[in-house]
Enzyme design. Structure first.
Site, short mmCIF file in Angstrom:
data_model
loop_
_atom_site.label_atom_id
_atom_site.label_comp_id
_atom_site.label_asym_id
_atom_site.label_seq_id
_atom_site.Cartn_x
_atom_site.Cartn_y
_atom_site.Cartn_z
CG ASP A 90 37.44 34.58 34.75
OD1 ASP A 90 36.70 33.95 33.62
OD2 ASP A 90 38.06 35.48 34.50
CG HIS A 122 42.21 40.48 31.60
ND1 HIS A 122 40.81 40.64 31.88
CD2 HIS A 122 42.58 40.97 30.29
CE1 HIS A 122 40.23 41.20 30.68
NE2 HIS A 122 41.56 41.53 30.08
CG HIS A 131 34.98 43.13 37.70
ND1 HIS A 131 34.94 44.31 36.90
CD2 HIS A 131 35.25 42.07 36.62
CE1 HIS A 131 34.96 44.04 35.81
NE2 HIS A 131 35.13 42.98 35.51
N1 CMC Z 1 40.88 38.77 47.07
C1 CMC Z 1 41.12 39.55 48.52
N2 CMC Z 1 41.20 40.82 48.54
C2 CMC Z 1 41.03 41.28 47.16
C3 CMC Z 1 40.63 40.92 45.80
C4 CMC Z 1 40.58 39.34 46.04
N3 CMC Z 1 40.10 38.61 44.94
N4 CMC Z 1 40.60 41.67 45.01
C5 CMC Z 1 40.56 42.88 45.61
N5 CMC Z 1 40.74 42.68 46.93
C6 CMC Z 1 41.39 43.76 47.99
C7 CMC Z 1 42.66 44.19 47.73
O1 CMC Z 1 43.49 43.63 48.32
C8 CMC Z 1 42.45 45.83 48.32
O2 CMC Z 1 42.46 45.77 49.63
P1 CMC Z 1 43.15 46.98 50.47
O3 CMC Z 1 42.47 48.12 49.96
O4 CMC Z 1 42.78 46.44 51.94
O5 CMC Z 1 44.55 46.95 50.11
C9 CMC Z 1 41.07 45.85 47.75
O6 CMC Z 1 40.29 44.99 47.53
C10 CMC Z 1 40.98 46.65 46.13
O7 CMC Z 1 41.90 45.94 45.51
P2 CMC Z 1 42.42 46.56 43.99
O8 CMC Z 1 43.59 45.54 43.77
O9 CMC Z 1 42.86 47.89 44.20
O10 CMC Z 1 41.25 46.45 43.16
P3 CMC Z 1 41.15 46.49 41.40
O11 CMC Z 1 39.76 46.90 41.12
O12 CMC Z 1 42.55 47.25 41.17
O13 CMC Z 1 41.35 44.92 41.22
C11 CMC Z 1 40.80 42.80 40.39
C12 CMC Z 1 40.20 44.21 40.30
C13 CMC Z 1 39.80 41.99 39.57
C14 CMC Z 1 42.23 42.87 39.48
C15 CMC Z 1 40.86 42.21 41.80
O14 CMC Z 1 39.70 42.30 42.44
C16 CMC Z 1 41.60 40.66 41.58
O15 CMC Z 1 42.70 40.74 41.77
N6 CMC Z 1 40.78 39.66 41.71
C17 CMC Z 1 41.19 38.30 41.53
C18 CMC Z 1 41.50 37.90 40.08
C19 CMC Z 1 40.20 38.00 39.17
O16 CMC Z 1 39.40 37.26 39.63
N7 CMC Z 1 40.29 38.62 38.03
C20 CMC Z 1 39.18 38.38 37.11
C21 CMC Z 1 38.56 39.62 36.80
S1 CMC Z 1 36.92 39.38 35.99
C22 CMC Z 1 37.43 38.85 34.36
C23 CMC Z 1 38.00 39.85 33.65
O17 CMC Z 1 37.47 40.86 33.29
O18 CMC Z 1 39.24 39.82 33.37
#
Ligand code: CMC
Length: 438
Positions: A374, A279, A318
């Site tokens: 971010d 986050h 995201h």
């Molecule tokens: N790098 C590589 N792969 C990713 C990433 C990433 N940053 N984010 C998601 N994926 C992949 C993940 O491995 C999964 O792949 P598969 O379906 O093949 O297993 C797929 O995309 C879906 O991922 P998820 O974790 O189910 O997606 P989510 O919607 O639950 O997660 C997120 C959203 C923001 C937590 C995630 O994209 C992430 O961890 N990003 C990196 C951390 C980050 O930058 N966070 C800041 C968010 S913006 C500021 C805020 O609002 O807090």
């Protein structure tokens, strides 16, 4: 119309979801309101008379609306973000952070007079009790400033016991003002403690962002004068972070607030949620990642590790935005302005290369992964001189008005009660203990 519609006491004039339970063969019409069914309407669907009723299972709330809200609108597919109807792109160039805070809290932008009064009110409350300094002094020199912020926000509740009167509008307003006014002071004090520097007191003559820079950087000069470009850039960054509907920390604010605890304790919980690397801690992780990569030529190898599932590309992806994050677009422009003053952050070249390769790569395209707010905010903060550990703290300062607006809205919503999700028990069935009682 079936029995449940009458039970729920709501009109069924609109659309319905027609469902048939294969266990019993019975059919139900579940009213659809605002594109949603009421989860509680599922409870009437029972396999037998003794059955508790059907639950919806939604770990991480991927498809559950927890409230009605009139504050922030996001269309993740179109990359739209609006506060109270105003596009973020307009607010970023035509408003100030404090006016945006007013908008989030009150539903309308302030008039010139209201804006002036609001700014004065906030400036008047920027001081913290001297005992807060003693409290912060108790932290180890290398304590993470976010840990200090979370704790000192919670500690504020002990200074304002009247904050427990959460239904008293006058009291509520007082705490909202105090929280917005004092969070930069707590944040700057956390930094100065880590640096072994004396605390710099607020300067009411400066803008909200300017005063924060003063409390961070003031040294021996009699009066700190912020660089106007950096002051403006920080103000825009705070606007971009001011609210983002029901994200993890805002949900924490609402859930904890639903127990009717005071807003300082609820805000401490929200800040704790923001601290996490998925986050608000992501901007810190982006910088750590860029340092680890170290140079542009090492980007392809890093991308390979991300695609193999070994790592996540921090600052990418995201839960809601699946095409682009509109905040990331605005932030890139802010970066150019800041670098004119500070010089180019060498991390920018690595970031641009990561973005270039990732945006053309099949893995990132199919997973709909784009730079989020971010990805660039940390590079700007670093160029402005903020240490990496302060990045989530900066996010918390920006998000405070959003948390408070959402907390107020939740408290005034007659449909809300104390938050209390259900679970699906998957543990042992009844077991008995043998032997004599002790
Ligand atoms: N790098 C590589 N792969 C990713 C990433 C990433 N940053 N984010 C998601 N994926 C992949 C993940 O491995 C999964 O792949 P598969 O379906 O093949 O297993 C797929 O995309 C879906 O991922 P998820 O974790 O189910 O997606 P989510 O919607 O639950 O997660 C997120 C959203 C923001 C937590 C995630 O994209 C992430 O961890 N990003 C990196 C951390 C980050 O930058 N966070 C800041 C968010 S913006 C500021 C805020 O609002 O807090």
């Amino acid at each position: 119309m079936t029995e449940h519609t009458e039970q729920a006491g709501r009109a069924s004039s609109g659309d319905v979801l027609h469902v048939t339970d294969s266990r019993t063969g019975r059919s139900y019409d579940l009213p659809i309101t605002d594109g949603a069914i009421w989860a509680l309407d599922l409870r009437q669907i029972k396999a037998s008379d003794e059955d508790f009723g059907l639950l919806s299972y939604d770990p991480a709330f991927l498809n559950t609306a927890s409230c009605r809200s009139a504050i922030t609108y996001i269309d993740g597919d179109e990359g739209i973000l609006r506060y109270r109807g105003y596009p973020i792109e307009d607010l970023a160039v035509r408003s100030s952070f404090l006016d945006v805070a007013y908008l989030l809290l009150n539903g309308e932008l302030p008039t010139k007079d209201e804006s002036f009064t609001w700014e004065q009110e906030i400036a008047h409350h920027t001081y913290v009790h001297e005992n807060i300094k003693k409290f912060i002094d108790g932290f180890h020199h290398d304590a993470h400033p976010m840990g200090i912020l979370v704790s000192s926000l919670a500690a504020l509740s002990t200074f304002y016991p009247e904050a427990k009167a959460i239904s008293d509008h006058v009291r509520q307003h007082e705490q909202v003002v105090r929280l917005i006014a004092k969070v930069p002071t707590l944040a700057a004090f956390a930094y100065r403690h880590a640096m072994g520097l004396p605390y710099a007191y607020p300067d009411a003559e400066l803008s909200y962002a300017g005063n924060f820079l003063n409390m961070m950087w003031k040294m021996t000069e009699p009066r700190f004068r912020p660089n106007p470009v950096l002051e403006h850039a920080l103000d825009v960054l705070l606007i971009l972070h001011a609210d983002h509907e029901q994200n993890c920390s805002t949900s924490a604010m609402r859930v904890v607030g639903s127990s009717q605890v005071d807003p300082y304790s609820a805000a401490a919980a929200a800040a704790a949620a923001l601290y996490g690397p998925l986050h608000g801690g992501a901007n810190e992780q982006v910088l750590r990642m860029l340092s680890e990569i170290g140079s542009v030529d090492r980007v392809p190898a890093y991308i390979k590790r991300v695609k193999s599932g070994e790592l996540r590309l921090m600052g990418f992806g995201h839960r809601v935005y699946k095409n682009f994050d509109p905040r990331a677009t605005i932030i890139k422009k802010v970066a150019d302005e800041v670098f004119e003053v500070t010089g180019r952050n060498p991390m920018l070249d690595i970031a641009l290369e990561l973005e270039r390769i990732a945006l053309a790569d099949e893995y990132f395209i199919t997973h709909k992964l784009y730079p989020n707010v971010d990805f660039y905010s940390g590079i700007i903060y670093q160029a402005m001189g903020f240490p990496v550990a302060m990045f989530p703290v900066l996010f918390a300062i920006g998000r405070m008005p959003g948390w408070l607006a959402q907390w107020q809205e939740g408290g005034a919503d007659p449909e809300q009660k104390i938050s209390r999700p259900r679970q699906i028990y998957v543990g042992e069935p009844l077991r008995r203990m043998n032997g004599p009682a002790t």
